[in-house]
Write an enzyme that holds these catalytic residues in place. Sequence first.
Site, short mmCIF file in Angstrom:
data_model
loop_
_atom_site.label_atom_id
_atom_site.label_comp_id
_atom_site.label_asym_id
_atom_site.label_seq_id
_atom_site.Cartn_x
_atom_site.Cartn_y
_atom_site.Cartn_z
N ASN A 30 3.04 64.95 39.12
CA ASN A 30 2.88 63.97 38.05
C ASN A 30 4.12 63.86 37.17
O ASN A 30 4.34 62.83 36.53
CB ASN A 30 1.66 64.33 37.22
CG ASN A 30 0.37 64.12 37.99
OD1 ASN A 30 -0.09 63.00 38.14
ND2 ASN A 30 -0.20 65.19 38.52
N TYR A 39 3.54 66.32 45.79
CA TYR A 39 2.98 65.47 44.75
C TYR A 39 3.17 66.10 43.38
O TYR A 39 2.78 67.24 43.15
CB TYR A 39 1.49 65.26 45.03
CG TYR A 39 0.87 64.13 44.26
CD1 TYR A 39 0.83 62.84 44.78
CD2 TYR A 39 0.30 64.34 43.01
CE1 TYR A 39 0.25 61.81 44.09
CE2 TYR A 39 -0.28 63.31 42.31
CZ TYR A 39 -0.31 62.05 42.85
OH TYR A 39 -0.89 61.01 42.15
N SER A 48 -4.50 58.34 38.87
CA SER A 48 -3.18 58.13 39.48
C SER A 48 -2.98 56.77 40.11
O SER A 48 -1.87 56.47 40.56
CB SER A 48 -2.91 59.23 40.51
OG SER A 48 -2.59 60.42 39.84
#
Length: 391
Positions: free
Chosen positions: A196, A194, A95
């Site tokens: 992605n 969070y 990340s």
Amino acid sequence: MHTRTRRLAVAAVAAGVLASSLGSPAAAAAGRTADSRYSSTDFRHALDALRAAGVVGVQGRVITEDGRQWTAAAGVADTRTKRPVPAHGHYRIGSNTKTFVAVVVLQLAAEGRLGLDDTVDRWLPGVVRGNGNDGRKIKIRQLLQHTSGLYDYLADLGPRDAESFEQERLRRHTPGELVAAAMRHAPASQTWSYSNTNYVLAGMIIERVTGRPWDHEVERRVIRPLRLRDTSVPGAETGLPRPYARAYQQWRPGGPMTDVTVHSPTSYGAAGSMISTTADLSRFFRALLGGKLLKPAQLAEMKKTVAVSNGVATGYGLGLFQNKLSCGGTYWAHGGNTAGYISREGFTAHGRRSVALSISGAAGKSVEDYQKLQTMTDQIVDDVLCDREGS
């Protein structure tokens, strides 16, 4: 991942970062007096301790304010040949990729080619729809700071054991496929969470705005100008440039390690597929925080944080975590997890003092072991950055 720590006991095959800690940095300063100085010997001993804690291998780099660099490594790069971990090896940075992508988006904003308050739907009409998801109500800024509420597709994706990994490791995914997987779930509230999915969408927006894939723009705007010769976006390439330490995944506590070095990075894409080294990654973050990649207004936007509460992390900006130091003040980083690799970093306010770590063969241990490892890496970062010279 931040909200799914329980999955680490099964498999940490996620580009989502746990850059913030489950432990306290206060222990990092314990035993050190106000007059003590952190040395290259201390750093080497710290990496030896990580190896003793059960990781297969680790490499690290410290850069001081006057430009001195300490590198160290411990453990093995290959459990079969027992060759040592290279101190200058390549690894998948997970990340940390998000910070590169955020830089490109902010550069485009500075050029007036998009606005941080543009909706996702303006650039990707109809892509974020269904089950309560609505791209007309989500701004680009919210993608970059993880306040969109969008479901994290990686929670549903990826192998859960060695057998399914072998079956899926070369499978290729498209960004549209990854976003569609997230759209099968209802969104959460638009507080910090969070995901992605946010950065896969950011990569798609970069391509829509520029007419070129996100990785081309990262190459053109960041990698080449900074001469990051050991940094790349592998696309569909499944291997790593030499030298490197092999990546190992332990699918269940006490189980065997599986070599997961070779696999398709397309399940991570703009959320976490890049490859780099501790030297290049340090150069990138130091240049970013030193004002060499963004104009002051855009760097200030990047550093505007929303609150998070994960150990040392105090806030998340646009592709950056802000973390607290035991000696006072804060530092910046992102960090990353991907199959078989964990990367951790820390950079002082203007990037003048830094530490970068790459760990192989630790991501699938029990939650308790992972928390212990997390605390140890936090302590290393805190010790390096809280040196009197750098605090």
